[in-house]
Design a protein around this motif. Sequence first.
Motif, PDB file in Angstrom:
ATOM      1  N   LEU A  60      41.054  22.840  46.040  1.00  0.00           N
ATOM      2  CA  LEU A  60      41.313  22.897  47.632  1.00  0.00           C
ATOM      3  C   LEU A  60      41.027  24.348  48.162  1.00  0.00           C
ATOM      4  CD1 LEU A  60      44.351  20.342  47.938  1.00  0.00           C
ATOM      5  CD2 LEU A  60      41.674  20.050  48.426  1.00  0.00           C
TER       6      LEU A  60
ATOM      7  N   ARG B  25      47.520  27.421  47.715  1.00  0.00           N
ATOM      8  CA  ARG B  25      46.925  26.521  46.890  1.00  0.00           C
ATOM      9  C   ARG B  25      46.317  27.319  45.750  1.00  0.00           C
ATOM     10  NH1 ARG B  25      44.204  23.264  51.853  1.00  0.00           N
ATOM     11  NH2 ARG B  25      45.771  21.816  52.282  1.00  0.00           N
TER      12      ARG B  25
ATOM     13  N   GLU C 219      40.311  18.162  41.565  1.00  0.00           N
ATOM     14  CA  GLU C 219      39.856  18.821  42.872  1.00  0.00           C
ATOM     15  C   GLU C 219      40.487  20.154  43.102  1.00  0.00           C
ATOM     16  OE1 GLU C 219      40.152  17.242  47.581  1.00  0.00           O
ATOM     17  OE2 GLU C 219      41.479  16.373  46.082  1.00  0.00           O
TER      18      GLU C 219
END
Length: 352
Positions: A146, A8, A144
């Motif tokens: 993560l 990520r 967003e």
Amino acid sequence: MTTTGRTRMRTEIGEQPEALRRTIDGLLPRMPEIAALARETRQVLFIARGSSDNAAVYGRYLVESHAGRLATLAAPSIATTYRRKLDLSGVLAVAISQSGKTEEIVETLDWAADCGARTVAITNGPGSPLAEAAEAALITDAGEELAVPATKTYTTQLAALSVLGLGLGLGAEAEVDDLRRVPDEVGRLITLTEASAELPAIVEELAEVPGAVVSGRGIAFGTALELALKIKEACYLHAMGLSYADLLHGPIAVVDEETPALLVAAESGPTLHGTIALAHRVRAAGARAYGVGGGPGLAEACARALPGPALPEWVAPLGLIVPGQLLVERLARRLGADPDVPRGLNKVTQTD
């Protein structure tokens, strides 16, 4: 890890050009609002923790060196622990938090307002407690995030601070153009760094040592602190972030064959010469020096080097951290760690 096998953290590093573009386009129209607050204040107080605190270091140097205003970093414990009221009339208090949910930062901003300061929030959390607490909220548009280590939320904070600096009187049309060039330059830098043979070589060499010193000065100092933090939190190596002026006042004694130095600098500016001189001194002591940015001068002085952004010094940190992010992500994986979820850490940290 994502379903494609990419971490990520690496995915979010790659999202930075568009996150920066959205943030810059969204915040530049707010400059008149910032200028109005600036007319009622004379100095700036930054309130932050963690990576946001490293962003605040950039903000402090930017405001003082380019906007000509006194700036300082707050000690939140004065508000939350000592509960001491100060006279903050004429102060612009700028609180920085990725989530906008860190209670200590919200409480300190409320304290600043109660002490007479005008208030601004910089956060990726629209509608968050911090955004609601401030007179003006500069909302970054990173999307967003993560992975626990901040990447796109950090660089978009720097973009918001650049807009803040412009609103405080940093410059005019030419500086706005500099800022608008950042997203494309960050995209180019990601491609250039990943294609560099130096990146895997530095990773392999750092994987064999217990830690490193990370140094920069002035506008680049916050980048050095942020890179050191990333090495600690994602790779579990000891890393000391220092101004090269402080490094030369004693801590340089720890630089040896087992403790290399990573040196960060913009391609121009008054601190570049000193960074190059430090690289020569480190290598003369038998230690390895790795450069990040600094143009050909720093690259030639170091054992290995990663490219930096082709940006003027005042806005260079928005790109300068990116090769460091890529280095940390690869180094973490090389050491068998998952950079997305470093042990003992959460995305939102609460302190008293």
